[in-house]
Design a protein around this motif. Structure first.
Motif, PDB file in Angstrom:
ATOM      1  N   SER A  54       0.763  -1.226   0.000  1.00 30.57           N
ATOM      2  CA  SER A  54       0.000   0.000   0.000  1.00 30.57           C
ATOM      3  C   SER A  54       0.802   1.288   0.000  1.00 30.57           C
ATOM      4  CB  SER A  54      -0.906   0.039   1.239  1.00 30.57           C
ATOM      5  OG  SER A  54      -1.775  -1.050   1.239  1.00 30.57           O
ATOM      6  N   TYR A  55       1.985   1.314   0.596  1.00 32.01           N
ATOM      7  CA  TYR A  55       2.683   2.569   0.827  1.00 32.01           C
ATOM      8  C   TYR A  55       4.130   2.538   0.382  1.00 32.01           C
ATOM      9  CZ  TYR A  55      -1.302   3.532   3.815  1.00 32.01           C
ATOM     10  OH  TYR A  55      -2.574   3.718   4.281  1.00 32.01           O
ATOM     11  N   VAL A  56       4.633   3.732   0.064  1.00 30.30           N
ATOM     12  CA  VAL A  56       6.040   3.958  -0.180  1.00 30.30           C
ATOM     13  C   VAL A  56       6.407   5.175   0.669  1.00 30.30           C
ATOM     14  CG1 VAL A  56       5.642   5.442  -2.188  1.00 30.30           C
ATOM     15  CG2 VAL A  56       7.789   4.241  -1.975  1.00 30.30           C
ATOM     16  N   TYR A  57       7.654   5.284   1.058  1.00 27.16           N
ATOM     17  CA  TYR A  57       8.106   6.421   1.865  1.00 27.16           C
ATOM     18  C   TYR A  57       8.992   7.302   1.005  1.00 27.16           C
ATOM     19  CZ  TYR A  57       6.200   3.977   5.842  1.00 27.16           C
ATOM     20  OH  TYR A  57       5.342   3.362   6.698  1.00 27.16           O
ATOM     21  N   CYS A  58       8.749   8.604   1.052  1.00 37.35           N
ATOM     22  CA  CYS A  58       9.483   9.567   0.239  1.00 37.35           C
ATOM     23  C   CYS A  58       9.996  10.688   1.133  1.00 37.35           C
ATOM     24  CB  CYS A  58       8.559  10.170  -0.812  1.00 37.35           C
ATOM     25  SG  CYS A  58       7.800   8.965  -1.910  1.00 37.35           S
ATOM     26  N   GLY A  59      11.049  11.342   0.695  1.00 33.63           N
ATOM     27  CA  GLY A  59      11.565  12.480   1.439  1.00 33.63           C
ATOM     28  C   GLY A  59      12.976  12.814   1.015  1.00 33.63           C
ATOM     29  N   GLU A  60      13.688  13.462   1.939  1.00 30.13           N
ATOM     30  CA  GLU A  60      15.074  13.848   1.705  1.00 30.13           C
ATOM     31  C   GLU A  60      15.893  13.488   2.943  1.00 30.13           C
ATOM     32  OE1 GLU A  60      15.164  17.877  -0.642  1.00 30.13           O
ATOM     33  OE2 GLU A  60      13.527  17.895   0.835  1.00 30.13           O
ATOM     34  N   ILE A  61      17.158  13.197   2.731  1.00 28.12           N
ATOM     35  CA  ILE A  61      18.052  12.808   3.826  1.00 28.12           C
ATOM     36  C   ILE A  61      19.359  13.590   3.711  1.00 28.12           C
ATOM     37  CG2 ILE A  61      19.002  10.848   2.525  1.00 28.12           C
ATOM     38  CD1 ILE A  61      18.396  10.723   6.267  1.00 28.12           C
ATOM     39  N   ASN A  62      19.887  13.951   4.863  1.00 29.85           N
ATOM     40  CA  ASN A  62      21.210  14.564   4.956  1.00 29.85           C
ATOM     41  C   ASN A  62      21.952  13.809   6.044  1.00 29.85           C
ATOM     42  OD1 ASN A  62      23.381  16.308   4.663  1.00 29.85           O
ATOM     43  ND2 ASN A  62      22.446  17.977   5.800  1.00 29.85           N
ATOM     44  N   SER A  63      23.203  13.521   5.826  1.00 29.13           N
ATOM     45  CA  SER A  63      23.997  12.820   6.836  1.00 29.13           C
ATOM     46  C   SER A  63      25.468  13.153   6.633  1.00 29.13           C
ATOM     47  CB  SER A  63      23.775  11.307   6.751  1.00 29.13           C
ATOM     48  OG  SER A  63      24.246  10.818   5.520  1.00 29.13           O
ATOM     49  N   LYS A  64      26.254  12.730   7.594  1.00 27.68           N
ATOM     50  CA  LYS A  64      27.686  13.010   7.530  1.00 27.68           C
ATOM     51  C   LYS A  64      28.420  12.000   6.652  1.00 27.68           C
ATOM     52  CE  LYS A  64      28.026  15.341  11.964  1.00 27.68           C
ATOM     53  NZ  LYS A  64      28.633  15.353  13.298  1.00 27.68           N
ATOM     54  N   ASN A  65      29.456  12.481   5.985  1.00 24.06           N
ATOM     55  CA  ASN A  65      30.296  11.610   5.171  1.00 24.06           C
ATOM     56  C   ASN A  65      31.487  11.119   6.000  1.00 24.06           C
ATOM     57  OD1 ASN A  65      32.122  13.755   5.298  1.00 24.06           O
ATOM     58  ND2 ASN A  65      31.698  14.437   3.202  1.00 24.06           N
ATOM     59  N   ALA A  66      32.441  10.486   5.364  1.00 24.96           N
ATOM     60  CA  ALA A  66      33.602   9.921   6.058  1.00 24.96           C
ATOM     61  C   ALA A  66      34.479  10.987   6.710  1.00 24.96           C
ATOM     62  CB  ALA A  66      34.445   9.102   5.079  1.00 24.96           C
ATOM     63  N   PHE A  67      34.386  12.225   6.240  1.00 26.41           N
ATOM     64  CA  PHE A  67      35.188  13.304   6.805  1.00 26.41           C
ATOM     65  C   PHE A  67      34.466  14.036   7.936  1.00 26.41           C
ATOM     66  CE2 PHE A  67      36.543  12.829   2.358  1.00 26.41           C
ATOM     67  CZ  PHE A  67      37.863  12.481   2.580  1.00 26.41           C
ATOM     68  N   GLY A  68      33.234  13.612   8.247  1.00 25.97           N
ATOM     69  CA  GLY A  68      32.468  14.211   9.337  1.00 25.97           C
ATOM     70  C   GLY A  68      31.668  15.433   8.948  1.00 25.97           C
ATOM     71  N   GLY A  69      31.591  15.725   7.676  1.00 28.76           N
ATOM     72  CA  GLY A  69      30.814  16.871   7.210  1.00 28.76           C
ATOM     73  C   GLY A  69      29.498  16.430   6.595  1.00 28.76           C
ATOM     74  N   TYR A  70      28.488  17.268   6.752  1.00 20.62           N
ATOM     75  CA  TYR A  70      27.201  16.959   6.121  1.00 20.62           C
ATOM     76  C   TYR A  70      27.307  17.155   4.619  1.00 20.62           C
ATOM     77  CZ  TYR A  70      24.667  16.331  10.459  1.00 20.62           C
ATOM     78  OH  TYR A  70      24.214  15.838  11.657  1.00 20.62           O
ATOM     79  N   VAL A  71      26.659  16.268   3.861  1.00 14.66           N
ATOM     80  CA  VAL A  71      26.775  16.277   2.407  1.00 14.66           C
ATOM     81  C   VAL A  71      25.667  17.066   1.718  1.00 14.66           C
ATOM     82  CG1 VAL A  71      28.037  14.100   2.341  1.00 14.66           C
ATOM     83  CG2 VAL A  71      25.545  14.078   2.199  1.00 14.66           C
ATOM     84  N   GLY A  72      24.618  17.403   2.424  1.00 17.42           N
ATOM     85  CA  GLY A  72      23.474  18.111   1.834  1.00 17.42           C
ATOM     86  C   GLY A  72      22.310  17.170   1.619  1.00 17.42           C
TER      87      GLY A  72
END
Length: 131
Positions: A54-72
Motif C-alpha cells: 500500500s505505501y512507499v516512503y518519500c523524502g530527503e536525507i542529509n547525513s555526515k560523510n567519512a570526513f564528518g561533514g554533512y553532504v546536503g
C-alpha cells in the motif's frame, strides 16, 4: 478490531522505513530527514491491506560523510517488496524494504523514485512521518 490495530501496524512500518534508511548511512546517528512522508501507492491504500502493498516512503536525507561533514539533502524513497521474511523485527511480516538514496552518479535512482514520489518540485503528498 482490525481497525484498532492498523495505526500500530502503520507506526511499525514507519519505524522500519526510518531504520532501513539509517542502515544505509555511514553515520546513522547523523541522519537528518526532511519532508519524510508515507505516500499511498494506490488509490485504495487506506484499505486494511498489507502495508507493503500500500505505501512507499518519500523524502530527503542529509547525513555526515567519512570526513564528518554533512553532504546536503538528497531525495530518497523506501519501496516495499514482497518477500518470505517470517522473523521481521517490526511485526510486518512478508516485507523487505529497498532504500534508494539518490546521488549525482545515480542513473537509475530517479526511475525508481519518481513514479512513486513524483518529480522534483512536484512531489506527491502523503502523511508526514517524524523520523
Amino acid at each position: 478490531m482490525a481497525a484498532d490495530r492498523k495505526p500500530d501496524k502503520l507506526r511499525l512500518a514507519d519505524i522500519a522505513a526510518v531504520d532501513a534508511v539509517k542502515s544505509k548511512l555511514r553515520d546513522p546517528g547523523s541522519a537528518q530527514f526532511r519532508n519524510f512522508r508515507r505516500v499511498p501507492m494506490f488509490a485504495d491504500s487506506e484499505a486494511d491491506t498489507a502495508i507493503g502493498e500500500s505505501y512507499v516512503y518519500c523524502g530527503e536525507i542529509n547525513s555526515k560523510n567519512a570526513f564528518g561533514g554533512y553532504v546536503g539533502f538528497t531525495r530518497l524513497a523506501v519501496l516495499p517488496w514482497a518477500s518470505k521474511k517470517p522473523d521481521d523485527p517490526y511485526g510486518v511480516p512478508g516485507e523487505q524494504l529497498s532504500v534508494y538514496i539518490l546521488n549525482a552518479d545515480d542513473l537509475f535512482g530517479p526511475i525508481a523514485v519518481n513514479p512513486f514520489c513524483g518529480e522534483p518540485g512536484s512531489e506527491k503528498t502523503g502523511t508526514p512521518i517524524k523520523a
